[in-house]
Every structure is written in structure tokens, then in C-alpha cells.
Design a protein around this motif. Structure first.
Motif: not given
Ligand code: GTP
Ligand code: ZN
Ligand code: ZN
Ligand code: ZN
Lengths: 125, 217
Positions: B146-168
């Protein structure tokens, strides 16, 4: 990492320009790398060196210049925004004036072959 | 006698890619194709998501599948009888506009409504390379941590839609899915974030709705 493909494109660009200008040797190359890119200037420099072997570029000196991030914000602010060495790879960009993100990035995304210094045959020779 | 000369070049390699990306978008627009660049971590579920979408969307879909050295993902899509072009990037860690333009030549764009371009699994390198798609969808999963987003900020800044998968499996791997959502929104307040499980179907409808909305904009 894609520093290798960048380095390859840089070497091709430099060789093309050198040949067009009748260079017999390339002495220096200046490359600008933006802080907004995910490129590591040191790695590019290393790879360009490797790719230069046996070319007109071999032995050339590479100057890497870091380009700070600059924005043009809707609030009217136009200029640099801070990304110091520490957060170089994790810039969380907000306008320093209005703290919003309604801006165009006008610098900081480049990997620019700026200029070269070459040795060339004297025209009268 | 030799003389020394300074030569101005000013050739920006990034701009060269962005220009090709613009050209790609023109090609797509001419054929009325809505293209989605699907980015994300290795194994986060990009291929699974596109497979599900192929089966559920009721308009013609096509896929460009980027892989580093195999055509593995392309093989998975071919089963569904949709146009598929596999792009081998060689050693490259990302697709670029030039490679994608090559794939267009092998693609019946006039018969396609939506084109998914599955990028190489990587949260870093593809960020620098616009492909000319209309939408950037970033797929990560709770199992990357769950620290993936913090570690790779740029890709999320440029995203139009973010999917967080495998919540099961979030509990099983001890990941805080809501923290991941909050981290994305901190970086990119206007982006839509959807929590999904492709295993249970959770969130899948929302993805379809988000695609529809973007396509009609
Ligand atoms: N538990 C669980 N497993 C999932 C889910 N979505 C995908 N998987 C599994 O995760 C694995 C990787 O999925 P892929 O769709 O191949 O991932 P990818 O992002 O395309 O992977 P690369 O192309 O290699 O980067 C597969 O074994 C999937 O079955 C999910 O929501 N829950
Ligand atoms: Zn890379
Ligand atoms: Zn501002
Ligand atoms: Zn895949």
C-alpha cells in the motif's frame, strides 16, 4: 530503464549534426535533462560514453545540465517551482502562489541535445 | 590546420516522441477510435482487466499488447477473436509513440471503436512516453504494497483513471486499500479512483461507466 534508448537517440543526433558540419571529431556535448523526467543524468552520461566507442564521438566530454521545473499557472504565476535534490524523483507539484495544479509545465520535461563543440577541417585547407 | 566550432543543435528527444504521439492521436481520431493507454505494475491485472472488458463491451474492441521479449499477452487476447497486435519492445521498459504507430499499420482501425494499448508492466518508464491515447488508465493492485502510490507519484499525476485491483486479497497481504486511494487523490485530486476485484467482479461496472463517460466527452 530507458536511459539506453535516450542515449542511443542522443548519439544519433550528435553524429548527424557533426557530419553535417564536416566535423572530424566531437570534443564536447551539452545535454539538458529536465527534473520532471524520470531520467538519471549520470546513467545517460555513462551510456552515451559506451555507445560513443568507435564513433566520431569517442572521447568527447559530456556536460549534463539539469533543467528545473517551470510552470505557467492559471493564477498568473509563471516561473520555477522547487524540486531540490532530495525530492528530485518524487516531485509533488503545486503552484507556489495558489497551491493549485491548474498549470502548464513549460520546462522540466526535456532531454535536449543543446549544442556540441567540434573540430573541423579548415575550409581553405 | 583544424578549427574548433560550436554547433547549436537544440534537438529535444522527448519532444520528438510527443510529436509522434500527436500524430498518432490524429490517426486515431480520423478513424474515430478511442484509445486507452493501460499502464501499471507488473502483474497488477492489466491483461485480466482488458480480457474482461473485451467480453463485456458491446462495441468493437482491439488491443495492442506490449511485452518485453515475448508475445505472451498478445496470445491471451487472440482467443477472443478481436484484432490484436503484439509489440515486442526488445529490452525496452516502455512502449513509445513510434512503436505504437507501427502497430497501427497492422490494425483495421476503421472497424474499431475502442483500442486498448497494454503498456509494459512498469510504473516508472512509461510515464515519460505519451503514446497519443485519449486516456491513461493506471492499474495497480494491493499486492504491490500500500505504499506503491507514494513511491511512484508521477504516473498517478498523469493518470485519467486509477484502478486499485485485487481488493479481495487486501487483508491477506495486509494492505490498506483506502490509504492507496487517499494517496492517489493527494497527488491528483480530480482523478477517478476505482477499487476493483477482477476475481469477484467488484468495481468492474464502474470501470465500464468511466470508459463510456470519457469516450463520449
Ligand atoms: N486475487 C486476485 N487475483 C487477480 C485479480 N486480477 C488479476 N489477478 C491475477 O493476477 C495475476 C496477474 O494478472 P495479469 O492480468 O496477467 O497482470 P498484468 O498486469 O497483465 O501482468 P504483466 O503483463 O505481466 O505486467 C493473474 O494470475 C491474475 O489471475 C484480482 O482482482 N484478484
Ligand atoms: Zn526505463
Ligand atoms: Zn497558481
Ligand atoms: Zn499483461
Amino acid at each position: 530503464m530507458h536511459e539506453l534508448s535516450m542515449a542511443d537517440a542522443i548519439v544519433k543526433t550528435v553524429i548527424e549534426a557533426a557530419e553535417k558540419n564536416d566535423a572530424i571529431e566531437v570534443l564536447e556535448v551539452t545535454i539538458e535533462v529536465g527534473q520532471m523526467t524520470l531520467l538519471n543524468p549520470e546513467q545517460i552520461k555513462f551510456m552515451v560514453g559506451v555507445l560513443s566507442e568507435d564513433t566520431i564521438l569517442e572521447g568527447a566530454k559530456f556536460h549534463m545540465e539539469e533543467v528545473p521545473i517551470e510552470i505557467d499557472c492559471e493564477c498568473g504565476y509563471k516561473g520555477k517551482i522547487g524540486a531540490d535534490d532530495l525530492d528530485h524523483y518524487t516531485p509533488v507539484l503545486n503552484c507556489p502562489e495558489c497551491d493549485e495544479r491548474n498549470f502548464d509545465i513549460i520546462a522540466g520535461r526535456e532531454c535536449n541535445v543543446k549544442n556540441i563543440k567540434i573540430e573541423k577541417r579548415d575550409e581553405d585547407a | 590546420m583544424h578549427k574548433i566550432a560550436e554547433v547549436e543543435i537544440q534537438h529535444d528527444i522527448m519532444v520528438a516522441n510527443r510529436k509522434l504521439a500527436k500524430k498518432n492521436q490524429k490517426i486515431l481520431d480520423k478513424s474515430n477510435v478511442f484509445a486507452v493507454d493501460v499502464l501499471g505494475a507488473i502483474g497488477s491485472g492489466k491483461t485480466s482487466l482488458i480480457e474482461n472488458l473485451i467480453q463485456k463491451l458491446d462495441y468493437p474492441v482491439a488491443v495492442i499488447a506490449g511485452d518485453v521479449i515475448s508475445k505472451f499477452d498478445a496470445g491471451r487476447f487472440e482467443k477472443y477473436n478481436v484484432p490484436v497486435v503484439g509489440l515486442n519492445t526488445g529490452k525496452e521498459c516502455h512502449l513509445d509513440a513510434h512503436l505504437v504507430e507501427h502497430a497501427f499499420h497492422d490494425m483495421p482501425l476503421d472497424e474499431v471503436d475502442v483500442l486498448f494499448i497494454e503498456n509494459v508492466g512498469n510504473l516508472i518508464c512509461p510515464v515519460d512516453f505519451d503514446l497519443g491515447a485519449h486516456m491513461r488508465m493506471v492499474v495497480i493492485s494491493v499486492s504491490e504494497g500500500d505504499d506503491t502510490v507514494e513511491k511512484h507519484p508521477l504516473i498517478f499525476k498523469e493518470a485519467d483513471l486509477v484502478v486499485i485491483n485485487k481488493v479481495d486479497i487486501a487483508d491477506a497481504v495486509g494492505a490498506d486499500q483506502d490509504k492507496m486511494v487517499a494517496d492517489v487523490l493527494k497527488l491528483n485530486p480530480d482523478v477517478q479512483v476505482i477499487k476493483t476485484s477482477l476475481k469477484t467482479g467488484k468495481g468492474f461496472k464502474e470501470i465500464i461507466n468511466a470508459l463510456e463517460k470519457a469516450r463520449n466527452e
